[in-house]
Write an enzyme that holds these catalytic residues in place. Structure first.
Site, PDB file in Angstrom:
ATOM      1  N   HIS A 240      42.205  29.092  34.653  1.00 47.37           N
ATOM      2  CA  HIS A 240      42.304  30.553  34.755  1.00 47.37           C
ATOM      3  C   HIS A 240      43.571  31.008  34.055  1.00 47.37           C
ATOM      4  O   HIS A 240      44.629  30.413  34.248  1.00 47.37           O
ATOM      5  CB  HIS A 240      42.324  30.993  36.216  1.00 47.37           C
ATOM      6  CG  HIS A 240      42.049  32.458  36.385  1.00 47.37           C
ATOM      7  ND1 HIS A 240      42.969  33.425  36.056  1.00 47.37           N
ATOM      8  CD2 HIS A 240      40.955  33.118  36.832  1.00 47.37           C
ATOM      9  CE1 HIS A 240      42.443  34.621  36.301  1.00 47.37           C
ATOM     10  NE2 HIS A 240      41.238  34.459  36.769  1.00 47.37           N
TER      11      HIS A 240
ATOM     12  N   ARG B 190      43.082  42.344  34.462  1.00 45.63           N
ATOM     13  CA  ARG B 190      42.867  42.558  33.038  1.00 45.63           C
ATOM     14  C   ARG B 190      41.684  43.498  32.817  1.00 45.63           C
ATOM     15  O   ARG B 190      41.694  44.322  31.918  1.00 45.63           O
ATOM     16  CB  ARG B 190      42.664  41.223  32.325  1.00 45.63           C
ATOM     17  CG  ARG B 190      43.984  40.458  32.174  1.00 45.63           C
ATOM     18  CD  ARG B 190      43.794  39.084  31.577  1.00 45.63           C
ATOM     19  NE  ARG B 190      43.048  38.211  32.462  1.00 45.63           N
ATOM     20  CZ  ARG B 190      41.917  37.596  32.139  1.00 45.63           C
ATOM     21  NH1 ARG B 190      41.415  37.718  30.940  1.00 45.63           N
ATOM     22  NH2 ARG B 190      41.304  36.835  33.012  1.00 45.63           N
TER      23      ARG B 190
END
Lengths: 247, 607
Positions: free
Chosen positions: B257, B273
């Site tokens: 990740h 994000r």
């Protein structure tokens, strides 16, 4: 300057007939960003592999690692040693059955709570896989989510005066669960149904109003507000039952 | 020894295990779920982001359909997925989200009218349709053409797991928590349940079951830096591997990740994000658009992780006492957004890092996050090699994710696969009878009991379990991380074989009585090293780059030689897994092509 920390930790192994409850003392040099998660694992791996404690997510979302930290119930994983004095005393949560040292059996306690509060949506509606979902206002969804954020760590139960005195007390975690379903329009239970669950001294009327539950809740849930709300609601339900023209 | 009979035994009571259990219990069968922890503490609870399902209610998901979701998923998998499974999944996902709503999940809902959303660090206005007001809303996640991720504030995993466990309690599903399966009971052809160790007392129990489900989550914790809960040590997978006949699929496919925080490795959600968070380097320069002009921070996870390492290798990383990292910037999203929509992220920063994300940058680096590999099953969830053994969720290689899974697809997979596999198990149980051999049960229990006694007494040696684990961590970190190469992997396999030998000689330093964590880890340790060997050996043999598996010495995706799935099994007495291969998919809806992000060359399949 780097501190040397002293840990006083409660020790008892209920599976060992020779075990006697006592406190053990350990020393550990503090490092940057040290949490009790880091410290306890270092103690186990470097000094005493028999130390028993629970962690799981180590990120404050699963509720495994509640313990009494210098007199106050809290989550060990998000307790930073820099916020504590040089001497740190760790005890297991009271009320729950001891598994060993700092580990307690919250699972059994909470499963009994689900059964008592019937912690699920009560509805006569059947799910139709071909149909669009029933609509809901986003504010309602958010309000339910806010009450659903309990992580069942047990801090509020451990800090509750009544729960420490009477084992049958539903306790704040049970009340917030009832409040969560009472706020959910999908649950068709009435106030009278909820009264059956909480309208007693083992329920909301047993609260002594000491307010510790909300102080120690790591998720900052509105435990007192909800208790007040449930009490008013239940008070009205009682009144309706007493009055001849009541519902 | 206590013997417990049940129709279905699930190893694991997270979302996949409980979803299966609910389906099977609903069909009238008895179910017992084993869990290392109280069910609601399972790792499913930690998923912040949400579940992908093509409901298409949100304006930014307008025009979405299972077909689009299918394309995103297969591209995301870098054509490693079984396309028939992906098709079943995308069709079932919207129905499953609605079912969860019916059971009580407080999904966020569409609010008609104009809203300000964020994309790529820039705000924009969009108008939600009046006719969709009150339907399930969705947010953006990496690697998707549409905003498709159903969410409940930023605690989707929590909200769904609590609802699922409520439903399980309603149906009378029994959960035995603090219980760990230590071996499967089988005769080489049929699985009959498991030998289980009570983590409160240390006693062994036998569970005899007509069907056994491995739903124990991933194997992330064979790595030192992992976003996974500390219980995600792949135990269910090692039990399957240890049967010698079940197979593990694509173990080398491990996802990293992009935004594990430093130093605690706690994940901050991709939603950061999705909502407009950006990645910055030591100069606080936003570098992702230079590498991925179109998707920038929203390219798929493997791509973002690789670009981050690539950028750090140019000397642009931030130095810290805990190693190099980059910055995640969400400051511009504003107080209201950060304190409500991203509250869990806010809490992680404040509580674990001691920083305020409204005013400060968040230190992040690529961290092990998801295990695409798992117990290889067919599309019904039945494990290869053993009748009566099933698997679902992260522990399974079903295989929805191929070599890279998309954000929001794993949490959705737990419930969608749980439902499908659960229905298949119920069907399997309908007409199925089996005979349990008491000799098999006694032998299995005696073998496990003897092994545990030898560990406690130190009869096989005094190797420290913690030292063995450190050695495994070190090897995987060097040989099988984001970037891999033949030299390091060759060394890694050999080094892990030595560690595997050491793991046979672990002896306790403590007494091992009761809820003893040292003993529990010592029992698991040899199996964890075998999983590490499956990862490393599979990665060494796969001489191409696909999805999250990136070989510096073989940068092309090689569809000519490697459009296949690795199958690992462990023969008794072996010191390496036996590998064979099968085609990635027998059903092809979307022929191999370019993903549209990540760059890289492709060696096409021979026509």
């Amino acid at each position: 300057m780097q501190r040397s920390l002293t840990f006083n930790i409660f020790r008892h192994n209920p599976q060992d007939p020779a075990s006697v409850p006592h406190m053990d003392t350990y020393r550990l040099d503090e490092t940057d960003s040290m949490t009790l998660f880091i410290a306890l694992h270092r103690l186990r791996e470097e000094q005493d592999p028999s130390l028993k404690f629970d962690f799981c997510c180590r990120a404050g979302v699963c509720g495994s690692c509640a313990m009494v930290i210098n007199g106050r119930p809290g989550l060990a994983c998000h307790t930073k040693t820099r916020d504590l004095p040089d001497t740190i005393t760790l005890l297991p949560l009271p009320v729950f059955r001891l598994v060993g040292d700092l580990a307690v059996d919250t699972g059994t306690w909470f499963r009994a709570m689900y059964q008592r509060t019937e912690s699920w949506i009560h509805t006569r509606a059947e799910f139709d896989p071909a149909a669009q979902e029933a609509r809901m206002e986003n504010e309602v969804a958010n309000a339910i989510y806010e009450l659903d954020r309990c992580i069942e760590c047990g801090c509020c139960v451990a800090a509750c005066g009544t729960a420490n005195l009477r084992p049958d007390f539903l306790a704040p975690a049970g009340f917030i669960r009832v409040a969560r379903f009472a706020a959910d329009p999908r649950d068709q239970r009435t106030d009278a149904d909820f009264y059956e669950i909480i309208g007693s001294d083992e329920g909301i009327f047993g609260c002594m109003g000491l307010l510790a539950c909300e102080d120690v809740c790591p998720k900052h849930l509105p435990l007192q507000n909800q208790l007040g709300y449930l009490r008013r609601k239940m008070g009205l339900t009682v009144l309706k039952k007493l009055l001849p023209f009541g519902g | 020894m206590q013997i417990i009979h049940t129709d279905l035994l699930t190893i694991g009571a997270g979302l996949a295990g409980e979803r299966c259990a609910i389906e099977v219990a609903g069909a009238g069968f008895s179910v017992v779920c084993l869990s290392l922890v109280p069910a609601r503490r399972s790792h499913s609870v930690a998923a912040q982001g949400g579940m992908q399902a093509a409901l298409g209610n949100a304006i930014m998901g307008d025009g979405d359909s299972p077909d689009v979701h299918f394309l995103d998923t297969v591209k995301g998998s870098d054509w490693g997925a079984d396309q028939e499974v992906a098709r079943m999944f995308v069709e079932a996902a919207p129905i499953e989200m609605r079912r969860l709503a019916h059971w009580g999940v407080p999904w966020n809902r569409v609010v008609a009218g104009m809203h300000t959303y964020w994309k790529g660090g820039k705000p924009f206005d969009a108008t939600e349709k009046a006719e969709n007001h009150g339907l399930i809303h969705s947010r953006a996640f990496g690697g998707t053409a549409k905003w498709r991720t159903c969410y409940a504030s930023d605690g989707a995993g929590h909200a769904v797991l609590y609802t699922m466990d409520n439903r399980a309690a309603q149906l009378g599903v029994t959960v035995h928590d603090r219980s760990e399966a230590v071996s499967l009971i089988h005769d080489g052809e049929t699985c009959h349940g498991a030998i289980v160790r009570c983590l409160r007392t240390g006693e062994l129990r036998a569970y005899l079951a007509r069907a056994t489900l491995v739903a124990s989550g991933g194997y992330g914790r064979i790595y030192r830096a992992s976003t996974n809960a500390i219980i995600c040590e792949g135990t269910g997978l090692s039990l399957a591997l240890d049967t010698g006949v079940a197979k593990l699929g694509n173990m080398e496919a491990v996802q990293f990740h992009p935004t594990g925080t430093v130093p605690t490795d706690i994940l901050v959600t991709e939603g950061c994000r999705g909502d407009g968070g950006t990645l910055l380097d030591r100069d606080e320069y936003r570098f992702m658009p230079d590498y991925e002009p179109d998707k920038a921070e929203l390219a798929s996870r493997d791509v973002v992780s690789r670009r981050m390492i690539e950028h750090m290798r140019t000397g642009k990383g931030v130095q810290s006492p805990y190693g190099e990292h980059l910055w995640l910037d969400i400051r511009h999203l504003g107080e209201q957004h950060i304190r409500t929509k991203l509250r869990e992220v806010d809490e992680i920063c404040q509580n674990f890092l001691g920083i305020d994300p409204l005013h400060q940058l968040i230190p992040v680096r690529p961290t092990q996050h998801y295990s695409m590999g798992g117990v290889r099953t067919d599309k019904t969830g039945a494990a290869y090699g053993l009748k009566g053994l099933f698997s679902a969720g992260e522990s399974a290689c079903w295989d929805l994710h191929g070599f890279n899974r998309l954000g929001g697809n794993s949490l959705a997979e737990t419930v969608v696969a749980g439902g499908i596999v659960g229905r298949n198990i119920a069907e399997f149980l309908q007409g199925y009878d089996t005979a349990f051999s008491t000799a098999h049960v006694r032998e299995a229990a005696a073998r496990d009991d003897a092994r545990i006694r030898r560990i406690v007494s130190g009869a096989d040696g005094k190797e420290s379990v913690y030292a063995v684990r450190e050695a495994m961590y070190d090897i995987l970190e060097r040989a099988a991380y984001v970037f891999r190469n033949g030299t390091d992997l060759t060394w890694g396999v050999q080094a892990l074989q030595e560690v595997h030998e050491r793991a046979q000689h672990i002896g306790l330093a403590s007494d091992g009585v009761g809820a003893n964590a040292e003993l529990a880890l010592a029992i698991r340790m040899p199996g964890m090293v075998r999983l590490a060997l499956c990862v490393c050996h599979g990665a060494l043999m796969r001489t191409e780059s696909r999805g999250s598996h990136t070989r510096e010495d073989f940068p092309e995706r090689n569809d000519r030689d490697w459009l296949n799935r690795t199958l690992a099994s462990w023969r008794p007495g072996a010191d390496l897994p036996h590998l064979d291969y099968e085609p990635a998919t027998s059903y092809v809806e979307l022929p191999p092509g370019d993903r549209g992000y990540g760059g890289g060359k492709i060696i096409p399949a021979a026509s």
